[in-house]
Scaffold this active site. Sequence first.
Site, mmCIF file in Angstrom:
data_model
loop_
_atom_site.group_PDB
_atom_site.id
_atom_site.type_symbol
_atom_site.label_atom_id
_atom_site.label_comp_id
_atom_site.label_asym_id
_atom_site.label_seq_id
_atom_site.Cartn_x
_atom_site.Cartn_y
_atom_site.Cartn_z
ATOM 1 N N GLU A 471 0.781 -1.239 -0.092
ATOM 2 C CA GLU A 471 -0.047 0.121 0.102
ATOM 3 C C GLU A 471 0.918 1.232 -0.213
ATOM 4 O OE1 GLU A 471 -3.022 -0.231 -0.942
ATOM 5 O OE2 GLU A 471 -3.254 -2.516 -0.325
ATOM 6 N N HIS A 477 3.284 6.567 -5.258
ATOM 7 C CA HIS A 477 2.495 6.800 -6.643
ATOM 8 C C HIS A 477 1.696 8.152 -6.532
ATOM 9 C CE1 HIS A 477 0.738 5.221 -10.507
ATOM 10 N NE2 HIS A 477 1.138 6.289 -10.642
#
Length: 635
Positions: A471, A477
Amino acid sequence: MTPGNPLLNNWNTPFEIPPFDLIRPEHFKPAIEEAITTARQEIDRIVSDPAEPDFTNTIEALEQAGSLLNRITPVLFNLNSSDTTPELQEAARDVSPLLANFSNDISLNPDLYKKVKYVFDRRENMVTDPEQLILLERKYRNFIRGGAGLADEAKERFRAITVELSSLSLKFEENVLAETNDFTLHLTSEEELAGLPDGVREAASALADEKGMKGWLFTLHAPSYVPFMQYADRRDLRETLFRAYSRRGFRGNEFDNRDLVLRITELRLEMAKLLGYSNYAAYALEERMASTPGEVNAFLRKLLEASAPAGKRDLRDVEDYARSHGHEGKLERWDWAYWSEKLRLERFSIDDEALRPYMPLEKVREAVLELATRLYGLTFIENRKIPVYNEEATAIEVHDGDNGIIAILMLDFHPRKGKSGGAWMTGFREQWKENGQRIIPVVSLVMNFTRPTPARPSLLSHSEMNTFLHEFGHALHGMLSDCTYESLSGTNVKRDFVELPSQIMENWSWEKEWLDTWAADYRTGEKIPEEILLRLKESVTYNEGYACMRQLGFGLLDMAWHSLEEPFRGDIVVFERTSMAPAELLPPADGACMSVSFAHLFAGGYAAGYYGYKWAEVLDADAFSLFREIGRAHV
């Protein structure tokens, strides 16, 4: 602005984070109604502009329209997943049709579409910047895929379908949460706890105490369910828990999801056919790296062919081991985790429970953040003045050297009644640029890790630590995004690419050099022994064949539901078993049904996209090799 509604007022908070302490469920509907009204006015100004349509007055203006709405809606839907109440669920149900209708009002607006198409048809002369071109192409495709080219009667049907789907997906998620919360296994004798490690017993005892009960309480939430299935000697109790888990949404009560699965797939198919596609998968995959159902199915078949021998070998090994240790009869689904974990222990002298003392949550958190510092130069500073939506959540400033604060990261680790199961990354605010100034994203990681007990801190299993890394890859990202346009930033990429950053990060969970820098017994400070690190590395492929077959089965089920070319009216269990049969290694369990709790497909964004996990694994294998080449794996 509506006086007294904090969602509509200026957010005079650090970094303009939502003022969670002021927001109430009843604020959402009026705020969203007003925000939609404002957005309609912004759209009307684009449509009525007499100037020749160009990138700035049409595409960029369309991107910026609805900014107030985009500020409010993530607050509602993130809270509804991570910290919900019946009142929040009602608010989400109330506004979902409003939002779906507004989205349709944009994509089905013929005058607006005409302007977008005018710019798109002249893109070679109007747009030179690559990011602008991507935005233009995406906006244009959104109109086509949103029904802009349909006749009037078909447009109205398209509108009705999307509105109904928005409500059904919410209901599906609500039902899964309700079913997960509804079941508990209450044990009252020591004999029933045979095989369970001390930490698992303590957590169950603490939960029972919390509920004012004697004994031990086990639930269907992962930190309780997973270790029980791995370690409980009582096979009958493992079966009880497994059957409860596998029948969520399949009990014939008010939370039964069978009709929702059939209706959602029927509506998705009808929508795809309205737009000229033979099935929903063809529609969805047009926007993916694997662009056709044929390409996805060929990919799955290729992996199946390669994985089947290893999967069968893994099954045979566990079956032989179980029989040699007194198991009689065939191996059932509630036996797999138990016997495979015992074989893992015998083969490698390690198991998840033995590793827990070396992985206290706070140490894992520190290590993961430090890894980001070493890899990307980021530093993390907790800021208690930043509002959080639940007292268990933590807000952290993310700094990038001379670039200053580049993101806010929220961490929320433990299960609770109002939190959906699993783990996910989301955002309260995406990243974009306003007048050249980068607007920082607000990224949230929501997980369901083992809680601390009165006797010990929160200790993660190796698989939980791996989930954290996964995660956190999604979080990176989002946090490192540096795009001009919000709709292109962060994880707004092709669905079968989005899992790449997360799966790259998973590699470090097996890297001896990294683990050796931080993993230590929370009681003694003793570092994790080198022989355990070596055995952990050796075990990386243990039962990988079985695990791959399991994931491929999920992908096959997904593609089966979304490759239908006629509505399915038959037995959902027969359909499911037939679809998954090529990848199944264990016999089916009577009364079990996965589809009805498969939230990735029916309440998330993975419809016709679950194969993406395996797709990204292939990309990950290539990408991580670059870290090895430059020595970054050894940090």
